[in-house]
Scaffold this motif. Structure first.
Motif, mmCIF file in Angstrom:
data_model
loop_
_atom_site.group_PDB
_atom_site.id
_atom_site.type_symbol
_atom_site.label_atom_id
_atom_site.label_comp_id
_atom_site.label_asym_id
_atom_site.label_seq_id
_atom_site.Cartn_x
_atom_site.Cartn_y
_atom_site.Cartn_z
ATOM 1 N N ALA A 57 0.832 -1.210 0.000
ATOM 2 C CA ALA A 57 0.000 0.000 0.000
ATOM 3 C C ALA A 57 0.865 1.258 0.000
ATOM 4 O O ALA A 57 0.558 2.237 -0.704
ATOM 5 C CB ALA A 57 -0.931 -0.002 1.209
ATOM 6 N N GLN A 58 1.956 1.232 0.757
ATOM 7 C CA GLN A 58 2.863 2.378 0.789
ATOM 8 C C GLN A 58 3.542 2.578 -0.560
ATOM 9 O O GLN A 58 3.669 3.711 -1.049
ATOM 10 C CB GLN A 58 3.909 2.185 1.895
ATOM 11 C CG GLN A 58 3.328 2.255 3.292
ATOM 12 C CD GLN A 58 4.310 1.846 4.373
ATOM 13 O OE1 GLN A 58 5.381 1.284 4.096
ATOM 14 N NE2 GLN A 58 3.963 2.124 5.624
ATOM 15 N N GLY A 59 3.969 1.472 -1.176
ATOM 16 C CA GLY A 59 4.592 1.556 -2.484
ATOM 17 C C GLY A 59 3.624 2.035 -3.546
ATOM 18 O O GLY A 59 3.981 2.830 -4.432
ATOM 19 N N ALA A 60 2.371 1.586 -3.469
ATOM 20 C CA ALA A 60 1.354 1.984 -4.434
ATOM 21 C C ALA A 60 1.030 3.468 -4.305
ATOM 22 O O ALA A 60 0.795 4.157 -5.304
ATOM 23 C CB ALA A 60 0.092 1.147 -4.226
ATOM 24 N N GLU A 61 1.055 3.957 -3.081
ATOM 25 C CA GLU A 61 0.807 5.388 -2.843
ATOM 26 C C GLU A 61 1.908 6.231 -3.487
ATOM 27 O O GLU A 61 1.641 7.276 -4.098
ATOM 28 C CB GLU A 61 0.740 5.653 -1.337
ATOM 29 C CG GLU A 61 0.386 7.083 -0.971
ATOM 30 C CD GLU A 61 0.305 7.290 0.537
ATOM 31 O OE1 GLU A 61 0.499 8.436 0.977
ATOM 32 O OE2 GLU A 61 0.049 6.307 1.257
ATOM 33 N N HIS A 62 3.144 5.775 -3.364
ATOM 34 C CA HIS A 62 4.269 6.481 -3.989
ATOM 35 C C HIS A 62 4.142 6.437 -5.511
ATOM 36 O O HIS A 62 4.363 7.454 -6.194
ATOM 37 C CB HIS A 62 5.589 5.846 -3.548
ATOM 38 C CG HIS A 62 6.788 6.467 -4.185
ATOM 39 N ND1 HIS A 62 7.713 5.752 -4.920
ATOM 40 C CD2 HIS A 62 7.212 7.760 -4.228
ATOM 41 C CE1 HIS A 62 8.647 6.560 -5.362
ATOM 42 N NE2 HIS A 62 8.371 7.782 -4.954
ATOM 43 N N PHE A 63 3.756 5.303 -6.049
ATOM 44 C CA PHE A 63 3.566 5.155 -7.490
ATOM 45 C C PHE A 63 2.483 6.122 -7.980
ATOM 46 O O PHE A 63 2.628 6.774 -9.019
ATOM 47 C CB PHE A 63 3.204 3.704 -7.813
ATOM 48 C CG PHE A 63 3.154 3.387 -9.284
ATOM 49 C CD1 PHE A 63 4.009 3.991 -10.188
ATOM 50 C CD2 PHE A 63 2.254 2.441 -9.758
ATOM 51 C CE1 PHE A 63 3.977 3.681 -11.552
ATOM 52 C CE2 PHE A 63 2.196 2.129 -11.114
ATOM 53 C CZ PHE A 63 3.056 2.749 -12.011
ATOM 54 N N ASP A 64 1.405 6.241 -7.212
ATOM 55 C CA ASP A 64 0.331 7.170 -7.568
ATOM 56 C C ASP A 64 0.840 8.611 -7.620
ATOM 57 O O ASP A 64 0.417 9.401 -8.487
ATOM 58 C CB ASP A 64 -0.823 7.067 -6.576
ATOM 59 C CG ASP A 64 -1.837 5.998 -6.967
ATOM 60 O OD1 ASP A 64 -1.756 5.482 -8.097
ATOM 61 O OD2 ASP A 64 -2.711 5.683 -6.140
ATOM 62 N N ARG A 65 1.726 8.964 -6.713
ATOM 63 C CA ARG A 65 2.271 10.335 -6.723
ATOM 64 C C ARG A 65 3.082 10.579 -7.987
ATOM 65 O O ARG A 65 3.050 11.672 -8.557
ATOM 66 C CB ARG A 65 3.135 10.574 -5.476
ATOM 67 C CG ARG A 65 2.338 10.677 -4.184
ATOM 68 C CD ARG A 65 3.142 11.355 -3.081
ATOM 69 N NE ARG A 65 4.326 10.597 -2.699
ATOM 70 C CZ ARG A 65 4.337 9.644 -1.763
ATOM 71 N NH1 ARG A 65 3.208 9.345 -1.105
ATOM 72 N NH2 ARG A 65 5.443 9.012 -1.466
ATOM 73 N N LEU A 66 3.796 9.555 -8.437
ATOM 74 C CA LEU A 66 4.583 9.684 -9.657
ATOM 75 C C LEU A 66 3.691 9.786 -10.896
ATOM 76 O O LEU A 66 4.059 10.414 -11.897
ATOM 77 C CB LEU A 66 5.531 8.486 -9.807
ATOM 78 C CG LEU A 66 6.632 8.336 -8.752
ATOM 79 C CD1 LEU A 66 7.389 7.025 -8.963
ATOM 80 C CD2 LEU A 66 7.597 9.519 -8.797
ATOM 81 N N LEU A 67 2.522 9.152 -10.815
ATOM 82 C CA LEU A 67 1.600 9.127 -11.961
ATOM 83 C C LEU A 67 0.682 10.348 -12.010
ATOM 84 O O LEU A 67 0.022 10.595 -13.034
ATOM 85 C CB LEU A 67 0.720 7.868 -11.895
ATOM 86 C CG LEU A 67 1.397 6.516 -12.101
ATOM 87 C CD1 LEU A 67 0.412 5.399 -11.763
ATOM 88 C CD2 LEU A 67 1.896 6.361 -13.540
ATOM 89 N N LYS A 68 0.646 11.109 -10.943
ATOM 90 C CA LYS A 68 -0.369 12.146 -10.741
ATOM 91 C C LYS A 68 -0.506 13.118 -11.908
ATOM 92 O O LYS A 68 -1.624 13.480 -12.314
ATOM 93 C CB LYS A 68 -0.059 12.913 -9.449
ATOM 94 C CG LYS A 68 -1.112 13.935 -9.078
ATOM 95 C CD LYS A 68 -0.755 14.611 -7.761
ATOM 96 C CE LYS A 68 -1.804 15.655 -7.376
ATOM 97 N NZ LYS A 68 -1.470 16.323 -6.088
ATOM 98 N N GLU A 69 0.597 13.553 -12.470
ATOM 99 C CA GLU A 69 0.552 14.583 -13.513
ATOM 100 C C GLU A 69 0.439 14.000 -14.921
ATOM 101 O O GLU A 69 0.463 14.751 -15.901
ATOM 102 C CB GLU A 69 1.812 15.462 -13.418
ATOM 103 C CG GLU A 69 2.017 16.132 -12.076
ATOM 104 C CD GLU A 69 0.864 17.052 -11.701
ATOM 105 O OE1 GLU A 69 0.286 17.678 -12.611
ATOM 106 O OE2 GLU A 69 0.535 17.129 -10.496
ATOM 107 N N ILE A 70 0.318 12.699 -15.048
ATOM 108 C CA ILE A 70 0.288 12.060 -16.366
ATOM 109 C C ILE A 70 -1.148 11.729 -16.768
ATOM 110 O O ILE A 70 -1.896 11.143 -15.999
ATOM 111 C CB ILE A 70 1.147 10.773 -16.372
ATOM 112 C CG1 ILE A 70 2.592 11.101 -16.000
ATOM 113 C CG2 ILE A 70 1.089 10.091 -17.739
ATOM 114 C CD1 ILE A 70 3.479 9.878 -15.810
#
Length: 222
Positions: free
Chosen positions: A175-188
């Protein structure tokens, strides 16, 4: 976009992965032992390459924060998950030497080198798009099996596998890793050229997971 958008963009492949015959037989305890042993040996080899991929995430990171995000995954894989895997395999009569000397199956080579290539050719987001189906998928599978009334835990030789991936520690880490991935994807934007490239990377890695299960099934049919 979010990682869930990537899952939805390849829903049929994702379903084939998370509901594969291998997974269903694990839940019922009917998976042939030969299939599971083959999977365990190949998964050891996979985890070694997976750790290298997370180490690559540190190299690819442009900020200290992104480096910090990847470091615990490398440490957990090398110090904990692989060690747990070796201990677990010993219960099935497989020594660390057996695991190290096992030839990589074609599916294992294809999957792990694809992940590394995606990271080397692209940036940090490409790498995480290739890594995500494994971690997120195992969390989805583990939780589903642990919560399903159809799963047989009592007397199931694969109970500890189900409890490991459905357990709180693994679920929290993913869940923590997925949250970080979401932050990276946010502007795409998923519909942009960049977004569609990430969809293809995620989809290909998901298809590799299907093939990884299938090579385990095939080993039990020989």
């Amino acid at each position: 976009m979010k990682y869930q958008d990537l899952i939805e963009a390849c829903q049929s492949d994702w379903q084939e992965y998370t509901e594969h015959t291998f997974v269903q037989q694990l839940a019922l305890g009917t998976l042939p032992q030969e299939s599971f042993l083959h999977y365990l040996k190949q998964d050891f080899l996979f985890l070694k390459q997976y750790a290298r991929a997370y180490a690559l995430a540190i190299y690819k990171a442009r900020t200290l924060e992104d480096m910090r995000q990847a470091l615990p995954s490398v440490q957990a894989l090398v110090d904990t998950e692989i060690a747990h895997h070796v201990t677990y395999c010993a219960e099935w009569g497989l020594s660390e030497s057996d695991l190290e000397n096992e030839p990589e199956d074609f599916g294992t080579v294809a999957y792990t080198r694809y992940v590394l290539d995606a990271g080397m050719a692209g940036d940090l987001v490409d790498l995480y798009a290739a890594l995500a189906p494994c971690s997120i998928g195992y969390a989805v599978i583990g939780k589903a099996l642990l919560n399903s009334a159809e799963t047989k835990l009592e007397g199931n030789p694969y109970r500890s596998w189900i409890e490991l991936y459905g357990g709180e520690e693994f679920q929290t880490g993913v869940a923590q890793g997925a949250e970080h991935f979401d932050r990276l994807l946010k502007e795409i934007d998923i519909n942009s050229q960049r977004g569609q490239i990430l969809v293809e990377v995620f989809k290909t890695a998901t298809r590799m997971e299907v093939a990884f299960w299938q090579q385990g099934i095939n080993a039990g049919e020989i």
